[in-house]
Design a protein around this motif. Structure first.
Motif, PDB file in Angstrom:
ATOM      1  N   ALA A   1       0.826  -1.212   0.000  1.00 27.85           N
ATOM      2  CA  ALA A   1       0.000   0.000   0.000  1.00 27.85           C
ATOM      3  C   ALA A   1       0.858   1.258   0.000  1.00 27.85           C
ATOM      4  CB  ALA A   1      -0.934   0.000   1.212  1.00 27.85           C
TER       5      ALA A   1
ATOM      6  N   ASP B   1       2.083   1.532  -3.378  1.00 25.55           N
ATOM      7  CA  ASP B   1       0.976   1.402  -4.338  1.00 25.55           C
ATOM      8  C   ASP B   1       1.333   0.432  -5.455  1.00 25.55           C
ATOM      9  OD1 ASP B   1      -1.587   1.852  -5.146  1.00 25.55           O
ATOM     10  OD2 ASP B   1      -1.255   3.865  -5.926  1.00 25.55           O
ATOM     11  N   THR B   2       1.934  -0.707  -5.063  1.00 29.73           N
ATOM     12  CA  THR B   2       2.370  -1.720  -6.019  1.00 29.73           C
ATOM     13  C   THR B   2       2.077  -3.107  -5.464  1.00 29.73           C
ATOM     14  OG1 THR B   2       4.166  -0.313  -6.803  1.00 29.73           O
ATOM     15  CG2 THR B   2       4.361  -2.664  -7.268  1.00 29.73           C
TER      16      THR B   2
ATOM     17  N   SER C   1      -3.857   2.103   0.237  1.00 29.60           N
ATOM     18  CA  SER C   1      -2.937   3.073  -0.349  1.00 29.60           C
ATOM     19  C   SER C   1      -3.506   4.474  -0.161  1.00 29.60           C
ATOM     20  CB  SER C   1      -2.734   2.785  -1.834  1.00 29.60           C
ATOM     21  OG  SER C   1      -3.963   2.931  -2.525  1.00 29.60           O
TER      22      SER C   1
ATOM     23  N   ASP D   1      -4.718   6.441  -2.215  1.00 31.60           N
ATOM     24  CA  ASP D   1      -5.972   6.670  -2.950  1.00 31.60           C
ATOM     25  C   ASP D   1      -7.105   5.752  -2.490  1.00 31.60           C
ATOM     26  OD1 ASP D   1      -5.366   4.191  -4.014  1.00 31.60           O
ATOM     27  OD2 ASP D   1      -5.225   4.873  -6.091  1.00 31.60           O
TER      28      ASP D   1
ATOM     29  N   SER E   1      -7.046   2.350  -2.263  1.00 30.59           N
ATOM     30  CA  SER E   1      -7.068   0.992  -2.818  1.00 30.59           C
ATOM     31  C   SER E   1      -6.678  -0.019  -1.745  1.00 30.59           C
ATOM     32  CB  SER E   1      -6.080   0.870  -3.985  1.00 30.59           C
ATOM     33  OG  SER E   1      -6.445   1.737  -5.039  1.00 30.59           O
TER      34      SER E   1
ATOM     35  N   TYR F   1      -5.045  -3.265  -0.396  1.00 30.66           N
ATOM     36  CA  TYR F   1      -4.019  -4.253  -0.747  1.00 30.66           C
ATOM     37  C   TYR F   1      -4.114  -5.401   0.246  1.00 30.66           C
ATOM     38  CZ  TYR F   1      -1.700  -1.363  -4.219  1.00 30.66           C
ATOM     39  OH  TYR F   1      -1.418  -0.638  -5.357  1.00 30.66           O
TER      40      TYR F   1
END
Length: 202
Positions: free
Chosen positions: A115, A118-119, A187, A189, A191, A193
């Motif tokens: 997170a 962001d990957t 993350s 934004d 998202s 994870y």
């Protein structure tokens, strides 16, 4: 875009077999016993219901009951993933996985790492793989597998996606694993994870 990745490594005392499976997913969980309810539970387990009554008397037990039988909190999203995973294993005739704190810590740390950067990846930002990250917790690692995913909003969605992916499904339904840890982090934004660590100790 929803994404999945899966990875597994099986080790045996006499032979080693390493397999990298198609994309997969993961997550974490923990159990707490603290405060008044923790004290009540420990007292009951030591004395039994009769012993608690004898020590505290009927009035004391009446006062204690709200602490022991207070509102039950809803399962965490990590606990939901574990329950759903074990339901899938039961349907396949497999034993349930038990939650291990070390695996949960490894899963949460990897979810946080994914997170932060962001990957979604099985490789940590330091280049580590799941086996290395699990061993860092002190877990006596024999076999391990990892599922990761991103952008699935609920436990139901992520487990369903893993089960629809051959590599992730193979990890979840592997007889080589006895324990599990789940992690989820968000993350910048928003998202989600996910990380699921599966393992068995020596």
């Amino acid at each position: 875009m929803r994404t999945l990745v899966a990875q597994a490594r099986i080790e045996r005392p006499t032979a080693m077999n390493t397999a990298t499976l198609p994309p997969s997913a993961s997550t974490t969980t923990s159990v707490r016993t603290s405060g008044r309810r923790g004290w009540a539970a420990r007292m009951t387990s030591r004395l039994g219901a009769f012993g608690v009554t004898a020590v505290l008397g009927a009035t004391g037990v009446s006062a204690l009951m709200p602490m022991m039988c207070g509102p039950v909190s809803a399962p965490t999203v990590q606990e939901q993933v574990v329950t759903l995973t074990n339901q899938q294993r039961a349907a396949a005739g497999l034993a349930p996985l038990s939650v291990d704190v070390s695996l949960a810590n490894a899963a949460q740390a990897h979810a946080n790492d994914q997170a932060t950067y962001d990957t979604m990846s099985h490789s940590g930002s330091d280049g580590s793989n799941a086996g290395t990250r699990i061993q860092r917790t002190g877990y006596p690692l024999q076999n391990w597998g990892e599922n990761v995913a991103v952008d699935f909003a609920t436990a139901q969605q992520v487990v369903a996606a893993w089960m629809a992916s051959p590599g992730h499904r193979a990890n979840i339904l592997s007889g080589n694993f006895t324990q599990i840890g789940i992690g989820i982090a968000f993350s910048a934004d928003g998202s989600p994870y996910w990380a699921m660590e599966l393992a068995s100790p020596w």
